[in-house]
Design a protein around this motif. Structure first.
Motif, PDB file in Angstrom:
ATOM      1  N   ASP A  30     -42.636 -33.257   8.645  1.00 31.12           N
ATOM      2  CA  ASP A  30     -42.795 -33.104   7.143  1.00 31.12           C
ATOM      3  C   ASP A  30     -44.134 -34.002   6.641  1.00 31.12           C
ATOM      4  O   ASP A  30     -44.270 -35.148   6.652  1.00 31.12           O
ATOM      5  CB  ASP A  30     -41.670 -33.918   6.550  1.00 31.12           C
ATOM      6  CG  ASP A  30     -40.419 -33.089   6.555  1.00 31.12           C
ATOM      7  OD1 ASP A  30     -40.472 -31.823   6.236  1.00 31.12           O
ATOM      8  OD2 ASP A  30     -39.314 -33.201   6.789  1.00 31.12           O
ATOM      9  N   THR A  31     -45.105 -33.190   6.902  1.00 30.17           N
ATOM     10  CA  THR A  31     -46.638 -33.637   6.500  1.00 30.17           C
ATOM     11  C   THR A  31     -46.694 -33.451   4.791  1.00 30.17           C
ATOM     12  O   THR A  31     -45.552 -33.087   4.267  1.00 30.17           O
ATOM     13  CB  THR A  31     -47.756 -32.551   7.161  1.00 30.17           C
ATOM     14  OG1 THR A  31     -47.391 -31.441   6.679  1.00 30.17           O
ATOM     15  CG2 THR A  31     -47.618 -33.065   8.751  1.00 30.17           C
ATOM     16  N   ALA A  32     -47.764 -33.986   4.236  1.00 26.70           N
ATOM     17  CA  ALA A  32     -47.991 -33.920   3.047  1.00 26.70           C
ATOM     18  C   ALA A  32     -47.487 -32.509   2.240  1.00 26.70           C
ATOM     19  O   ALA A  32     -46.719 -32.600   1.240  1.00 26.70           O
ATOM     20  CB  ALA A  32     -49.445 -34.186   2.712  1.00 26.70           C
ATOM     21  N   VAL A  33     -48.056 -31.411   2.959  1.00 27.16           N
ATOM     22  CA  VAL A  33     -47.647 -30.214   2.528  1.00 27.16           C
ATOM     23  C   VAL A  33     -46.306 -30.014   2.233  1.00 27.16           C
ATOM     24  O   VAL A  33     -45.665 -29.482   1.224  1.00 27.16           O
ATOM     25  CB  VAL A  33     -48.360 -28.979   3.043  1.00 27.16           C
ATOM     26  CG1 VAL A  33     -47.862 -27.635   2.694  1.00 27.16           C
ATOM     27  CG2 VAL A  33     -49.843 -29.086   2.983  1.00 27.16           C
ATOM     28  N   ARG A  34     -45.478 -30.295   3.400  1.00 30.00           N
ATOM     29  CA  ARG A  34     -43.989 -29.916   3.445  1.00 30.00           C
ATOM     30  C   ARG A  34     -43.303 -30.850   2.479  1.00 30.00           C
ATOM     31  O   ARG A  34     -42.277 -30.329   1.815  1.00 30.00           O
ATOM     32  CB  ARG A  34     -43.551 -30.011   4.996  1.00 30.00           C
ATOM     33  CG  ARG A  34     -43.973 -28.903   5.618  1.00 30.00           C
ATOM     34  CD  ARG A  34     -43.447 -29.355   7.257  1.00 30.00           C
ATOM     35  NE  ARG A  34     -42.317 -29.588   7.366  1.00 30.00           N
ATOM     36  CZ  ARG A  34     -41.326 -28.480   7.845  1.00 30.00           C
ATOM     37  NH1 ARG A  34     -41.668 -27.409   8.163  1.00 30.00           N
ATOM     38  NH2 ARG A  34     -40.019 -28.999   7.993  1.00 30.00           N
ATOM     39  N   LEU A  35     -43.671 -31.947   2.232  1.00 26.19           N
ATOM     40  CA  LEU A  35     -43.131 -33.098   1.384  1.00 26.19           C
ATOM     41  C   LEU A  35     -43.271 -32.525  -0.185  1.00 26.19           C
ATOM     42  O   LEU A  35     -42.585 -32.513  -1.019  1.00 26.19           O
ATOM     43  CB  LEU A  35     -43.634 -34.434   1.299  1.00 26.19           C
ATOM     44  CG  LEU A  35     -43.260 -35.176   2.802  1.00 26.19           C
ATOM     45  CD1 LEU A  35     -44.007 -36.333   2.974  1.00 26.19           C
ATOM     46  CD2 LEU A  35     -41.613 -35.422   2.709  1.00 26.19           C
ATOM     47  N   PHE A  36     -44.567 -32.100  -0.442  1.00 25.35           N
ATOM     48  CA  PHE A  36     -44.795 -31.576  -1.724  1.00 25.35           C
ATOM     49  C   PHE A  36     -43.831 -30.414  -1.945  1.00 25.35           C
ATOM     50  O   PHE A  36     -43.331 -30.277  -3.125  1.00 25.35           O
ATOM     51  CB  PHE A  36     -46.336 -30.864  -1.685  1.00 25.35           C
ATOM     52  CG  PHE A  36     -46.429 -30.232  -3.182  1.00 25.35           C
ATOM     53  CD1 PHE A  36     -46.813 -30.980  -4.215  1.00 25.35           C
ATOM     54  CD2 PHE A  36     -46.606 -28.665  -3.175  1.00 25.35           C
ATOM     55  CE1 PHE A  36     -47.210 -30.293  -5.369  1.00 25.35           C
ATOM     56  CE2 PHE A  36     -46.561 -28.149  -4.403  1.00 25.35           C
ATOM     57  CZ  PHE A  36     -46.934 -28.638  -5.447  1.00 25.35           C
ATOM     58  N   LEU A  37     -43.733 -29.388  -1.084  1.00 27.33           N
ATOM     59  CA  LEU A  37     -42.676 -28.366  -1.434  1.00 27.33           C
ATOM     60  C   LEU A  37     -41.231 -28.643  -1.464  1.00 27.33           C
ATOM     61  O   LEU A  37     -40.612 -28.221  -2.386  1.00 27.33           O
ATOM     62  CB  LEU A  37     -42.824 -27.252  -0.118  1.00 27.33           C
ATOM     63  CG  LEU A  37     -44.235 -26.554  -0.138  1.00 27.33           C
ATOM     64  CD1 LEU A  37     -44.358 -25.582   1.210  1.00 27.33           C
ATOM     65  CD2 LEU A  37     -44.448 -25.570  -1.284  1.00 27.33           C
ATOM     66  N   LYS A  38     -40.863 -29.433  -0.657  1.00 31.20           N
ATOM     67  CA  LYS A  38     -39.487 -30.079  -0.689  1.00 31.20           C
ATOM     68  C   LYS A  38     -39.313 -30.784  -2.033  1.00 31.20           C
ATOM     69  O   LYS A  38     -38.285 -30.676  -2.513  1.00 31.20           O
ATOM     70  CB  LYS A  38     -39.179 -31.089   0.552  1.00 31.20           C
ATOM     71  CG  LYS A  38     -39.021 -30.117   1.771  1.00 31.20           C
ATOM     72  CD  LYS A  38     -38.467 -31.053   2.872  1.00 31.20           C
ATOM     73  CE  LYS A  38     -38.462 -30.368   4.182  1.00 31.20           C
ATOM     74  NZ  LYS A  38     -37.753 -31.199   5.445  1.00 31.20           N
ATOM     75  N   HIS A  39     -40.264 -31.471  -2.398  1.00 28.75           N
ATOM     76  CA  HIS A  39     -39.921 -32.283  -3.763  1.00 28.75           C
ATOM     77  C   HIS A  39     -40.227 -31.184  -4.918  1.00 28.75           C
ATOM     78  O   HIS A  39     -39.296 -31.228  -5.884  1.00 28.75           O
ATOM     79  CB  HIS A  39     -41.093 -33.410  -4.035  1.00 28.75           C
ATOM     80  CG  HIS A  39     -41.032 -34.043  -4.832  1.00 28.75           C
ATOM     81  ND1 HIS A  39     -41.425 -34.011  -6.241  1.00 28.75           N
ATOM     82  CD2 HIS A  39     -40.094 -35.334  -5.173  1.00 28.75           C
ATOM     83  CE1 HIS A  39     -41.177 -34.922  -6.868  1.00 28.75           C
ATOM     84  NE2 HIS A  39     -40.460 -35.522  -6.649  1.00 28.75           N
ATOM     85  N   ARG A  40     -41.041 -30.220  -4.548  1.00 26.26           N
ATOM     86  CA  ARG A  40     -41.137 -29.252  -5.874  1.00 26.26           C
ATOM     87  C   ARG A  40     -39.928 -28.251  -6.107  1.00 26.26           C
ATOM     88  O   ARG A  40     -39.317 -27.790  -7.233  1.00 26.26           O
ATOM     89  CB  ARG A  40     -42.510 -28.568  -5.758  1.00 26.26           C
ATOM     90  CG  ARG A  40     -42.502 -27.618  -6.863  1.00 26.26           C
ATOM     91  CD  ARG A  40     -42.604 -28.088  -8.150  1.00 26.26           C
ATOM     92  NE  ARG A  40     -43.852 -28.796  -8.270  1.00 26.26           N
ATOM     93  CZ  ARG A  40     -45.060 -28.255  -8.652  1.00 26.26           C
ATOM     94  NH1 ARG A  40     -45.443 -27.165  -8.750  1.00 26.26           N
ATOM     95  NH2 ARG A  40     -46.196 -29.062  -8.962  1.00 26.26           N
ATOM     96  N   LEU A  41     -39.265 -28.029  -4.942  1.00 28.18           N
ATOM     97  CA  LEU A  41     -38.310 -26.995  -4.840  1.00 28.18           C
ATOM     98  C   LEU A  41     -36.851 -27.596  -5.138  1.00 28.18           C
ATOM     99  O   LEU A  41     -35.733 -27.001  -5.361  1.00 28.18           O
ATOM    100  CB  LEU A  41     -38.022 -26.311  -3.354  1.00 28.18           C
ATOM    101  CG  LEU A  41     -39.367 -25.301  -3.165  1.00 28.18           C
ATOM    102  CD1 LEU A  41     -39.165 -25.030  -1.878  1.00 28.18           C
ATOM    103  CD2 LEU A  41     -39.422 -24.120  -4.172  1.00 28.18           C
TER     104      LEU A  41
END
Length: 250
Positions: A227-238
């Motif tokens: 879970d890099t920054a991009v994956r964290l962003f998606l997990k937080h947004r979704l």
């Protein structure tokens, strides 16, 4: 410990809080269940939270803030199973970022290992003194049951032991009441939720409890080494799009 999240005393309904689910923090070279992050990865993940104006805290702190109508700048940090590497791998990183966390432990396996994982590797669990050390550092201690059993398959006596029995054992170990519970494997049904509530827990964590979502079945987001920054962003947004609102939280 008082965590005022019961919908019987607060009829407000708000979005489910964002709660990260971690396990082991250490060497992830042999990690068939993808439960481990390195301290370096955890450091970058907590830095990502800070960059978005969020601070990681224990569930007790998060839920108390949400009950006051506050805490939108907080994210929950939870660590399951009570691995011994929490003290050496996770705690120094949490301190560096000014974060707290909830550590869900197994009082029936003190000083043991993760024998419930058939593929291994064997990872040592905290002993009683290690749990007390974590608590002394401001970490909230919650129960993960006595021995890490799927509560949806437990008979009545086992269910009571894993819920009420584990809470009593941790109260004896810590000298304080225990507010939080975490369902092993994230599996939950109405019978398990009722047992946890009847045992006196103020809240409980699952993974994706669906229609059972509430103070005693809070959803969480698995966070792993990838879970890099991009994956964290998606997990937080979704998160807000996928999760049901929680009664009792503003």
């Amino acid at each position: 410990m008082s965590v005022p999240v019961d919908s019987a005393t607060d009829s407000a309904t708000g979005p489910a809080p964002w709660v990260a689910m971690y396990h082991s923090v250490g060497d992830c070279s042999d990690d068939p269940y993808r439960i481990t992050v390195t301290p370096e990865r955890l450091d970058r993940q907590l830095a990502w939270l800070a960059g978005r104006g969020l601070r990681g805290v224990s569930l007790a702190e998060l839920l108390a803030a949400r009950a006051r109508g506050e805490g939108r700048d907080l994210a929950g940090l939870t660590f399951d199973d009570g691995y011994a590497d929490f003290l050496t791998g996770a705690l120094p990183v949490l301190r560096r970022h000014g974060c707290t966390a909830t550590l869900f432990v197994l009082p029936g396996r003190l000083g043991g290992d993760n024998a419930w994982d058939p593929l291994g590797p064997r990872r040592p669990l905290l002993c009683a003194d290690g749990i007390r050390e974590a608590a002394a550092e401001g970490v909230e201690i919650g129960s993960h049951g006595l021995t890490h059993l799927d509560l949806t398959k437990a008979d009545d006596a086992t269910l009571r032991a894993e819920t009420a029995g584990s809470r009593a054992a941790l109260a004896d170990l810590l000298g304080t009441e225990v507010a939080g519970f975490c369902y092993p494997y994230g599996t939950v049904d109405r019978r398990a939720v009722d047992a946890v509530r009847d045992a006196g827990y103020a809240y409980a964590c699952a993974i994706d409890p669906g229609p059972l979502t509430g103070p005693h079945a809070l959803p969480r987001v698995h966070i792993g080494q990838n879970d890099t920054a991009v994956r964290l962003f998606l997990k937080h947004r979704l998160h807000r799009l996928r999760r049901r609102p929680v009664a009792g939280l503003r």
